[in-house]
Design a protein around this motif. Structure first.
Motif, PDB file in Angstrom:
ATOM      1  N   THR A  37      21.665  40.675  44.290  1.00  0.00           N
ATOM      2  CA  THR A  37      21.895  40.224  45.661  1.00  0.00           C
ATOM      3  C   THR A  37      23.032  41.004  46.283  1.00  0.00           C
ATOM      4  O   THR A  37      24.078  41.198  45.659  1.00  0.00           O
ATOM      5  N   ARG A  38      22.811  41.448  47.514  1.00  0.00           N
ATOM      6  CA  ARG A  38      23.850  42.150  48.259  1.00  0.00           C
ATOM      7  C   ARG A  38      24.437  41.204  49.290  1.00  0.00           C
ATOM      8  O   ARG A  38      23.707  40.524  50.009  1.00  0.00           O
ATOM      9  N   ARG A  39      25.753  41.131  49.359  1.00  0.00           N
ATOM     10  CA  ARG A  39      26.391  40.285  50.357  1.00  0.00           C
ATOM     11  C   ARG A  39      27.635  40.959  50.907  1.00  0.00           C
ATOM     12  O   ARG A  39      28.212  41.846  50.274  1.00  0.00           O
ATOM     13  N   GLN A  40      28.005  40.515  52.106  1.00  0.00           N
ATOM     14  CA  GLN A  40      29.188  41.058  52.755  1.00  0.00           C
ATOM     15  C   GLN A  40      30.446  40.427  52.166  1.00  0.00           C
ATOM     16  O   GLN A  40      30.437  39.277  51.732  1.00  0.00           O
ATOM     17  N   LEU A  41      31.514  41.172  52.148  1.00  0.00           N
ATOM     18  CA  LEU A  41      32.797  40.663  51.706  1.00  0.00           C
ATOM     19  C   LEU A  41      33.237  39.558  52.667  1.00  0.00           C
ATOM     20  O   LEU A  41      33.244  39.742  53.882  1.00  0.00           O
ATOM     21  N   SER A  42      33.570  38.395  52.130  1.00  0.00           N
ATOM     22  CA  SER A  42      33.998  37.273  52.963  1.00  0.00           C
ATOM     23  C   SER A  42      35.507  37.322  53.200  1.00  0.00           C
ATOM     24  O   SER A  42      36.233  38.073  52.536  1.00  0.00           O
ATOM     25  N   LEU A  43      35.966  36.484  54.120  1.00  0.00           N
ATOM     26  CA  LEU A  43      37.404  36.381  54.349  1.00  0.00           C
ATOM     27  C   LEU A  43      38.110  35.904  53.085  1.00  0.00           C
ATOM     28  O   LEU A  43      39.225  36.323  52.790  1.00  0.00           O
ATOM     29  N   GLU A  44      37.450  35.043  52.318  1.00  0.00           N
ATOM     30  CA  GLU A  44      38.030  34.587  51.052  1.00  0.00           C
ATOM     31  C   GLU A  44      38.227  35.753  50.086  1.00  0.00           C
ATOM     32  O   GLU A  44      39.261  35.863  49.427  1.00  0.00           O
ATOM     33  N   ASP A  45      37.219  36.653  50.002  1.00  0.00           N
ATOM     34  CA  ASP A  45      37.356  37.830  49.144  1.00  0.00           C
ATOM     35  C   ASP A  45      38.535  38.702  49.589  1.00  0.00           C
ATOM     36  O   ASP A  45      39.308  39.189  48.768  1.00  0.00           O
ATOM     37  N   ILE A  46      38.640  38.913  50.906  1.00  0.00           N
ATOM     38  CA  ILE A  46      39.722  39.733  51.450  1.00  0.00           C
ATOM     39  C   ILE A  46      41.066  39.082  51.147  1.00  0.00           C
ATOM     40  O   ILE A  46      42.020  39.741  50.710  1.00  0.00           O
ATOM     41  N   PHE A  47      41.143  37.772  51.367  1.00  0.00           N
ATOM     42  CA  PHE A  47      42.374  37.024  51.140  1.00  0.00           C
ATOM     43  C   PHE A  47      42.824  37.140  49.684  1.00  0.00           C
ATOM     44  O   PHE A  47      43.983  37.448  49.392  1.00  0.00           O
ATOM     45  N   VAL A  48      41.900  36.910  48.763  1.00  0.00           N
ATOM     46  CA  VAL A  48      42.242  36.968  47.335  1.00  0.00           C
ATOM     47  C   VAL A  48      42.679  38.371  46.951  1.00  0.00           C
ATOM     48  O   VAL A  48      43.664  38.572  46.227  1.00  0.00           O
ATOM     49  N   ASN A  49      41.962  39.381  47.460  1.00  0.00           N
ATOM     50  CA  ASN A  49      42.299  40.764  47.134  1.00  0.00           C
ATOM     51  C   ASN A  49      43.713  41.118  47.594  1.00  0.00           C
ATOM     52  O   ASN A  49      44.492  41.719  46.854  1.00  0.00           O
ATOM     53  N   LEU A  50      44.054  40.720  48.826  1.00  0.00           N
ATOM     54  CA  LEU A  50      45.340  41.116  49.401  1.00  0.00           C
ATOM     55  C   LEU A  50      46.510  40.314  48.842  1.00  0.00           C
ATOM     56  O   LEU A  50      47.619  40.831  48.724  1.00  0.00           O
ATOM     57  N   THR A  51      46.277  39.045  48.502  1.00  0.00           N
ATOM     58  CA  THR A  51      47.390  38.186  48.092  1.00  0.00           C
ATOM     59  C   THR A  51      47.585  38.144  46.581  1.00  0.00           C
ATOM     60  O   THR A  51      48.573  37.555  46.106  1.00  0.00           O
ATOM     61  N   THR A  52      46.694  38.752  45.822  1.00  0.00           N
ATOM     62  CA  THR A  52      46.861  38.768  44.367  1.00  0.00           C
ATOM     63  C   THR A  52      47.182  40.152  43.836  1.00  0.00           C
ATOM     64  O   THR A  52      47.250  40.353  42.630  1.00  0.00           O
ATOM     65  N   ARG A  53      47.360  41.126  44.743  1.00  0.00           N
ATOM     66  CA  ARG A  53      47.809  42.427  44.281  1.00  0.00           C
ATOM     67  C   ARG A  53      49.187  42.296  43.641  1.00  0.00           C
ATOM     68  O   ARG A  53      49.997  41.474  44.039  1.00  0.00           O
ATOM     69  N   GLU A  54      49.435  43.137  42.677  1.00  0.00           N
ATOM     70  CA  GLU A  54      50.721  43.068  41.982  1.00  0.00           C
ATOM     71  C   GLU A  54      51.844  43.352  42.975  1.00  0.00           C
ATOM     72  O   GLU A  54      51.902  44.413  43.591  1.00  0.00           O
ATOM     73  N   ALA A  55      52.725  42.366  43.129  1.00  0.00           N
ATOM     74  CA  ALA A  55      53.821  42.497  44.095  1.00  0.00           C
ATOM     75  C   ALA A  55      54.992  43.213  43.455  1.00  0.00           C
ATOM     76  O   ALA A  55      55.188  43.171  42.250  1.00  0.00           O
ATOM     77  N   GLU A  56      55.778  43.893  44.324  1.00  0.00           N
ATOM     78  CA  GLU A  56      56.968  44.564  43.808  1.00  0.00           C
ATOM     79  C   GLU A  56      57.975  43.528  43.347  1.00  0.00           C
ATOM     80  O   GLU A  56      58.087  42.455  43.922  1.00  0.00           O
ATOM     81  N   PRO A  57      58.730  43.788  42.270  1.00  0.00           N
ATOM     82  CA  PRO A  57      59.704  42.813  41.774  1.00  0.00           C
ATOM     83  C   PRO A  57      60.735  42.510  42.840  1.00  0.00           C
ATOM     84  O   PRO A  57      61.196  43.392  43.557  1.00  0.00           O
ATOM     85  N   SER A  58      61.099  41.248  42.955  1.00  0.00           N
ATOM     86  CA  SER A  58      62.099  40.853  43.948  1.00  0.00           C
ATOM     87  C   SER A  58      63.446  40.707  43.277  1.00  0.00           C
ATOM     88  O   SER A  58      63.541  40.428  42.093  1.00  0.00           O
ATOM     89  N   GLU A  59      64.513  40.886  44.062  1.00  0.00           N
ATOM     90  CA  GLU A  59      65.864  40.783  43.539  1.00  0.00           C
ATOM     91  C   GLU A  59      66.300  39.329  43.544  1.00  0.00           C
ATOM     92  O   GLU A  59      66.182  38.637  44.539  1.00  0.00           O
ATOM     93  N   GLY A  60      66.822  38.889  42.395  1.00  0.00           N
ATOM     94  CA  GLY A  60      67.317  37.525  42.309  1.00  0.00           C
ATOM     95  C   GLY A  60      66.179  36.527  42.332  1.00  0.00           C
ATOM     96  O   GLY A  60      65.021  36.852  42.127  1.00  0.00           O
ATOM     97  N   SER A  61      66.501  35.289  42.604  1.00  0.00           N
ATOM     98  CA  SER A  61      65.498  34.248  42.633  1.00  0.00           C
ATOM     99  C   SER A  61      64.741  34.298  43.935  1.00  0.00           C
ATOM    100  O   SER A  61      65.239  34.720  44.960  1.00  0.00           O
ATOM    101  N   SER A  62      63.481  33.857  43.898  1.00  0.00           N
ATOM    102  CA  SER A  62      62.640  33.855  45.096  1.00  0.00           C
ATOM    103  C   SER A  62      61.881  32.555  45.163  1.00  0.00           C
ATOM    104  O   SER A  62      61.277  32.126  44.198  1.00  0.00           O
ATOM    105  N   MET A  63      61.902  31.913  46.320  1.00  0.00           N
ATOM    106  CA  MET A  63      61.146  30.679  46.476  1.00  0.00           C
ATOM    107  C   MET A  63      59.661  30.934  46.332  1.00  0.00           C
ATOM    108  O   MET A  63      58.924  30.110  45.824  1.00  0.00           O
TER     109      MET A  63
END
Length: 347
Positions: free
Chosen positions: A298-324
């Motif tokens: 099955t072929r389907r279009q990328l959903s907003l959920e797919d885009i959201f997960v892709n962008l927000t689960t990328r490995e983030a750069e380490p932050s300095e000190g504690s982060s909320m």
């Protein structure tokens, strides 16, 4: 209508919002998205003058949030996620009280009450005590309160939380209709809803904007948005199937979508297509050549959920000190989550 430049909010040694900038034009409905602790609610509270920014500037309806907070409050209808209400009051009594606090003239109060209760489906509960209402109806009372003074801008934080599917559909239609008269910023975790309502989305992760555009444009930026869902029976098992699929021209990535267990020969895979490519024919030929039983393709279009997960689960750069953000909090208890002690938060 809304202009934000390098807006930052710091609590102690942690930054909930880190220098974000964006613009919202008149008549737009914009979705503000992000995982829990990303900084969405903090951003909304700064724009509604609920909390002051640490640095940066923002103008709402042409007024500066630092120097003209009264005018900003008069120009905005704010619906927080946890609606602060006087539970001992009746619905109509509470809305009449809030209308007077918001500066609605005595002559106009009755008309505004009828309008907002009609729009928000409160006619049947107008004389009910608020504490006796369901969470969904209390949410509607909060939305009605935000509309009382007919503000040019609405800022809605999770407006459909606690509503049943029929009520969600009604509120979705209401927000879309309100978008003809108001500029709206909407936060929601129901991403299909955002995709249907909002013309543009702003995605925040760990206090920073990671994407801002129309959903269709974000989909194109991520390779055209095509994805294939594949199910086959193959003696080689998942590792052999995924390796073969990954080598097919036009397939950018192949991963197992659902493991069936060691003894099962059924493999479910999710394939990301290269931009402008449709490798289904090649996959069919591969299945025939390898002797796989093709159960589904099955072929389907990328959903907003797919885009959201892709962008927000990328490995983030380490932050300095504690982060909320790193511990799933936007602000300390009592400042962000517990700060809505009275109905004034709904201004």
């Amino acid at each position: 209508m809304i202009s934000v430049e390098s807006l930052t909010k710091r609590f102690a040694d942690a930054e909930a919002v880190r220098g974000i900038s964006f613009h919202v034009d008149k008549g737009e409905i914009v979705g503000l998205l992000g995982p829990n602790g990303a900084g969405k609610t903090t951003t909304m509270r700064m724009l509604t003058c609920y909390v002051p920014p640490t640095s940066g500037r923002a103008r709402v309806a042409g007024f500066d949030i630092d120097e003209q907070s009264v005018q900003v409050r008069q120009s905005v209808g704010y619906l927080p996620e946890s609606v602060p209400l006087y539970g001992e009051m009746r619905v109509e009594e509470y809305l009449r009280f809030r209308a007077r606090l918001k500066g609605v003239s005595r002559a106009a109060v009755a008309g505004r009450l009828d309008y907002v209760m009609g729009r928000c489906g409160l006619g049947d509960v107008r004389v009910r005590i608020i504490d006796h209402l369901s969470k969904g109806y209390r949410q509607r009372v909060g939305l009605a309160e935000a509309l009382l003074h007919n503000p040019p801008i609405l800022i809605l934080d999770e407006p459909t939380v606690g509503l049943d599917p029929n009520q969600i559909r009604q509120v979705r239609e209401l927000i879309r209709d309100l978008g003809r008269e108001h500029t709206i910023i909407l936060s929601s975790h129901i991403l299909p809803e955002v995709e249907q309502i909002c013309g543009r989305v702003i995605i925040i992760a760990k206090g920073r904007i990671v994407a801002e555009d129309r959903t269709s444009a974000l989909r194109e930026a991520m390779g055209g948005g095509a994805r294939l869902e594949l199910e086959v029976k193959a003696d080689s098992g998942a590792p052999g199937v995924l390796e073969a699929l990954g080598a097919v021209p036009g397939v950018a990535a192949a991963r197992e979508a659902e493991a069936e267990g060691e003894a099962s020969a059924t493999v479910r895979a999710s394939l990301e297509c290269a931009p402008g490519q449709d490798p289904r024919e090649e996959i069919f030929r591969l299945a025939v050549a390898r002797g796989w039983v093709l159960l589904g393709l099955t072929r389907r279009q990328l959903s907003l959920e797919d885009i959201f997960v892709n962008l927000t689960t990328r490995e983030a750069e380490p932050s300095e000190g504690s982060s909320m953000a790193s511990i799933g909090m936007e602000t300390p208890p009592g400042v962000e989550g517990g700060g809505e002690a009275g109905p004034e938060g709904g201004r």
